[in-house]
Design a protein around this motif. Structure first.
Motif, PDB file in Angstrom:
ATOM      1  N   GLY A  91      34.650  30.783  41.520  1.00 23.93           N
ATOM      2  CA  GLY A  91      34.411  30.737  40.089  1.00 23.93           C
ATOM      3  C   GLY A  91      35.654  31.018  39.262  1.00 23.93           C
ATOM      4  N   ASP A  92      35.480  30.941  37.949  1.00 25.25           N
ATOM      5  CA  ASP A  92      36.583  31.103  37.007  1.00 25.25           C
ATOM      6  C   ASP A  92      36.582  32.519  36.426  1.00 25.25           C
ATOM      7  OD1 ASP A  92      38.669  29.769  35.176  1.00 25.25           O
ATOM      8  OD2 ASP A  92      37.273  30.652  33.738  1.00 25.25           O
ATOM      9  N   GLU A  93      37.721  33.177  36.530  1.00 25.86           N
ATOM     10  CA  GLU A  93      37.800  34.577  36.082  1.00 25.86           C
ATOM     11  C   GLU A  93      37.488  34.704  34.595  1.00 25.86           C
ATOM     12  OE1 GLU A  93      40.954  38.348  35.980  1.00 25.86           O
ATOM     13  OE2 GLU A  93      41.579  36.385  36.784  1.00 25.86           O
ATOM     14  N   VAL A 106      32.784  44.371  33.471  1.00 27.84           N
ATOM     15  CA  VAL A 106      33.833  44.693  34.443  1.00 27.84           C
ATOM     16  C   VAL A 106      33.933  43.558  35.448  1.00 27.84           C
ATOM     17  CG1 VAL A 106      34.608  46.296  36.229  1.00 27.84           C
ATOM     18  CG2 VAL A 106      33.419  47.173  34.200  1.00 27.84           C
ATOM     19  N   VAL A 107      35.163  43.078  35.653  1.00 24.48           N
ATOM     20  CA  VAL A 107      35.414  42.022  36.647  1.00 24.48           C
ATOM     21  C   VAL A 107      36.705  42.366  37.376  1.00 24.48           C
ATOM     22  CG1 VAL A 107      35.882  39.579  37.047  1.00 24.48           C
ATOM     23  CG2 VAL A 107      34.262  40.252  35.267  1.00 24.48           C
ATOM     24  N   VAL A 108      36.612  42.633  38.691  1.00 24.47           N
ATOM     25  CA  VAL A 108      37.808  42.960  39.474  1.00 24.47           C
ATOM     26  C   VAL A 108      37.758  42.206  40.811  1.00 24.47           C
ATOM     27  CG1 VAL A 108      38.107  45.239  38.448  1.00 24.47           C
ATOM     28  CG2 VAL A 108      36.681  44.971  40.490  1.00 24.47           C
ATOM     29  N   THR A 151      38.608  33.606  45.752  1.00 21.15           N
ATOM     30  CA  THR A 151      38.551  35.017  45.370  1.00 21.15           C
ATOM     31  C   THR A 151      37.101  35.468  45.277  1.00 21.15           C
ATOM     32  OG1 THR A 151      40.609  34.849  44.123  1.00 21.15           O
ATOM     33  CG2 THR A 151      39.181  36.715  43.616  1.00 21.15           C
ATOM     34  N   ILE A 152      36.840  36.644  45.816  1.00 16.99           N
ATOM     35  CA  ILE A 152      35.518  37.267  45.685  1.00 16.99           C
ATOM     36  C   ILE A 152      35.633  38.335  44.610  1.00 16.99           C
ATOM     37  CG2 ILE A 152      33.717  38.588  46.876  1.00 16.99           C
ATOM     38  CD1 ILE A 152      34.762  37.298  49.497  1.00 16.99           C
ATOM     39  N   TRP A 153      34.869  38.177  43.547  1.00 12.65           N
ATOM     40  CA  TRP A 153      34.942  39.076  42.400  1.00 12.65           C
ATOM     41  C   TRP A 153      33.799  40.088  42.421  1.00 12.65           C
ATOM     42  CZ3 TRP A 153      39.286  38.272  39.609  1.00 12.65           C
ATOM     43  CH2 TRP A 153      39.875  37.009  39.658  1.00 12.65           C
ATOM     44  N   HIS A 154      34.152  41.339  42.122  1.00 13.34           N
ATOM     45  CA  HIS A 154      33.115  42.349  41.923  1.00 13.34           C
ATOM     46  C   HIS A 154      32.866  42.461  40.420  1.00 13.34           C
ATOM     47  CE1 HIS A 154      31.652  46.780  42.178  1.00 13.34           C
ATOM     48  NE2 HIS A 154      30.642  45.926  42.136  1.00 13.34           N
ATOM     49  N   CYS A 155      31.673  42.089  40.005  1.00 16.82           N
ATOM     50  CA  CYS A 155      31.315  42.058  38.586  1.00 16.82           C
ATOM     51  C   CYS A 155      30.222  43.088  38.321  1.00 16.82           C
ATOM     52  CB  CYS A 155      30.821  40.665  38.187  1.00 16.82           C
ATOM     53  SG  CYS A 155      31.931  39.318  38.655  1.00 16.82           S
TER      54      CYS A 155
END
Length: 505
Positions: A451-453, A462-464, A483-487
């Motif tokens: 996905g798109d940051e 929060v998105v890291v 990339t795997i994002w923790h949201c």
């Protein structure tokens, strides 16, 4: 191939030449060896993963196809859980059956055993018609059903047995549960019959009873589509946009002919000419107009070049009958040379190359042009990276975390192995997966795969980054450089956000 030396003109009504059991059987046997030997090569194709996932959620309809292929995937999943080879066996059987039926169509045209063998050889050396049999796909089943319907219709022209029209209707009803392309075939047939006959076909009660049967069988699927806003109709715009990336309408005819193969393409063109101009095939002349109408439809709508591939068998058969019309030595030699070259091309198209010898690609466009290769790598790397990112979360947070994948391929790969990897529920707003369910409003923590940051930052407080999935031969953005994002803390509840996120592209 000795039977290629036989020639014979179209027989009188009611007669058919003997079937070329030895020649066609030999071609089917070679094709079967090639297909079965390649079933375990590489990994799952992304759509195959989706069909298994969809099959575990059987429904009357899906956003991007009918329920038949997911049902087949579910049956094989129950018979041989987790087996990629088992999932592909129905595709092999459908393709082999289509080879036999293509030869039977040549026989209906009055083709000698030589013409039947040439037709089967052309089908079996097509880089599309044969190679699609190496994996379970909607087009694999759809193409084979078109061939069966063509044989039934052409047999009716010869025999006038109305039971054949009812049988063709039953197969059409089945094909409607795969894709919504077969109505275009019938429209093209109707136009051809109006132009050249036999117009009696359109007056047969069996034809109209069959049409009513098709509609009745399709009602549950149509109701599902209506209840969900007709997403399958929206797929037309999605497909058109995808086609523009490879040349759009300008590339349609060259790609369509190329997909028939070298010898198949020659017979394809010869078959159209023979049906429209050659007197021995006069009663089948309507069929010569069918591909021309389909080209107008699919080029006009910017559909995929293989959409009309289901009519190739009949056209190749007509071309083969014309090719073997006499004992001209140069055509016999030409046929042998073209078949040999076509066989070499199709064998090269099969997945024989060692993984270490395959070069990675740098863009989605490059991967898309060879999607049958790069769409099969990187699933384990994706699962491992996702599972690692999930296990790193505090236990309390894991209880309110779900996975959301940017692509339905990613979601399917994670979903079918969820228990093995200890993963939470998987969602995706992409294609049919978006209709499998909405994340619960209690899911305030998300691992978003790809996905798109910038887009994610508009949705969460929060998105890291939490991990990265990468495979050397993976598909960019799907299994390569992901990339795997923790949201955390979504801005709005999922029940409100999810409908607006659904996308078919």
């Amino acid at each position: 191939m000795t039977e290629v030396l036989e020639t014979r003109t179209a027989p009188a009504d009611g007669e058919r030449p003997p079937f070329a059991f030895a020649g066609v059987g030999a071609i089917v046997a070679v094709a079967a060896v090639a297909l079965f030997a390649s079933l375990g090569r590489y990994g799952w194709f992304g759509d195959e993963l989706y069909f298994v996932s969809a099959g575990r959620r059987l429904a009357w309809g899906y956003a991007d196809q009918g329920p038949l292929v997911p049902a087949i995937a579910r049956a094989m999943d129950l018979l041989a859980p987790g087996s990629m080879v088992a999932q592909r066996i129905p595709a092999v059987l459908a393709t082999l059956a289509a080879i036999v039926l293509s030869a039977q169509i040549a026989r209906e045209f009055g083709g000698s055993r030589g013409a039947q063998v040439l037709t089967a050889a052309a089908y079996a050396t097509s880089p599309f018609l044969l190679v699609q049999g190496t994996q379970l796909a909607t087009n694999t089943i759809d193409t084979a059903l078109w061939v069966l319907i063509s044989w039934l219709v052409l047999r009716w022209v010869r025999t006038r047995q109305d039971a054949l029209l009812l049988a063709a209707a039953l197969v059409t009803a089945l094909d409607m549960q795969v894709k919504w392309l077969i109505p275009f075939f019938w429209v093209a047939v109707a136009i051809g019959v109006l132009a050249f006959g036999p117009r009696e076909l359109l007056r047969r009660k069996a034809l109209w009873l069959g049409g009513a049967l098709v509609l009745a069988v399709s009602v549950p699927m149509l109701l599902w589509q209506a209840a969900h806003g007709w997403p399958q109709l929206e797929m037309g715009a999605t497909v058109a946009a995808e086609q523009e990336t490879i040349g759009g309408r300008y590339s349609w005819i060259p790609l369509a002919v190329a997909s028939a193969g070298l010898f198949g393409g020659v017979l394809l063109i010869a078959g159209i000419w023979a049906l429209l101009r050659w007197d021995p095939l006069r009663r089948f002349r309507f069929l010569g107009l069918v591909p021309l109408v389909l080209v107008l439809i699919f080029v006009g709508t910017n559909g995929r070049p293989y959409y009309a591939a289901g009519c190739y068998a009949a056209l190749m058969a007509a071309g083969a009958v014309w090719w073997t019309r006499d004992a001209a030595r140069r055509r016999r030699i030409g046929a042998l040379v073209l078949v040999a070259l076509s066989a070499a091309i199709v064998l090269w198209s099969l997945p024989w190359q060692a993984e270490s010898a395959i070069d990675p690609v740098d863009s989605e466009l490059e991967a898309g042009l060879a999607i049958g290769v790069y769409g099969k790598f990187g699933w384990n790397e994706l699962r491992d990276a996702t599972a690692t990112a999930y296990q790193r979360l505090p236990r309390a947070e894991r209880e309110r975390t779900v996975l959301i994948a940017h692509s339905y391929w990613q979601a399917s790969a994670l979903d079918i192995e969820r228990d093995r990897y200890g993963l939470p529920p998987v969602y995706s707003p992409n294609r049919g997966f978006g209709y499998f369910g909405t994340p619960p409003d209690s899911a305030t923590s998300v691992l978003w795969i790809g996905g798109d940051e910038d887009e994610l930052r508009r949705m969460f407080a929060v998105v890291v980054p939490a991990g990265r999935a990468d495979s050397r031969l993976g598909f960019p953005g799907i299994t390569r450089d992901v990339t795997i994002w923790h949201c955390e803390r979504p801005v709005r509840p999922w029940s409100q956000t999810w409908p607006g996120l659904l996308r078919l592209n």
